[in-house]
Enzyme design. Sequence first.
Site, PDB file in Angstrom:
ATOM      1  CB  CYS A   1      -0.962  -0.040   1.189  1.00 23.42           C
ATOM      2  SG  CYS A   1      -0.182  -0.304   2.800  1.00 23.42           S
ATOM      3  CB  SER A   2       0.882   4.573   1.438  1.00 28.05           C
ATOM      4  OG  SER A   2       0.002   5.065   0.453  1.00 28.05           O
TER       5      SER A   2
END
Length: 265
Positions: A157-158
Amino acid sequence: MAQRDWALVGAPNARDLGGLPAAGGRRVRVGRLIRTPALGRLTDEDLPVLGKLAPACVVDLRDASEQDVAPPDRLVGDPRVVHLPVHDPAHPVFTYVSAVLLGHDLGAYDELAAEGTPAAMAAIYRWFVTGESARAGFGAAVRLAARERNLPLLFHCSAGKDRTGWLAVVLLTALGVDDAAIRDDYLRHNELTVSLREVLLDAMTRRQPDLDPAAVRPVLEVRPEYLDAAYDEVLRVHGSFGAYLRDGLGVTDELIEDLRDTLLE
């Protein structure tokens, strides 16, 4: 002992889920499931390491709005890239994490700070269980992992800790890894990112002297209570993790068998 941590300067919490003991006395195959943060901060020196991992499929759990403000992923070879956005704009934690990592102004997040970031993080984890895009994204990722052609599978994800962390929980639970080992892997993010967290906090407080580090730190960490919030929601809504896999994510018993055949040794 099999290598489980990968020395990626731009992704310090990257690690292999291989080697963990699983169902039937078997183990998760090494080099098949790799969890990382977003790959846009990889250095030139990181790329040969990623090349050795040679992911066949990269699953990106970020929304397009997060991808747009982040450096593009640096990839090696020609892996299949699958976007499975697990995102809800009603939960500003998603964009807050990106803003923190990218050094953006945090003034727009005063309401989040007032609510208390630990409470907001717990709310996100409960949403992982019930949110429509969360159920769709996590379920689709499990189906990808069950197919040999997508392995090695790298997912991120981030920051590589919350959505990535919950997907790791889902996959490892389906593979029959015990809860203690799953929790240990989840919490290892904190150990692997100590230096990064302090660098980020120092840079942020120099840019914004009135920033309260105590409000930011919970977003940069993983905590047992976040994971427990998701587990509690699983039990509240579905009664068991098995029912969550089946009814929440559409992961059938047959798919679990395929997953184990593909990913366990």
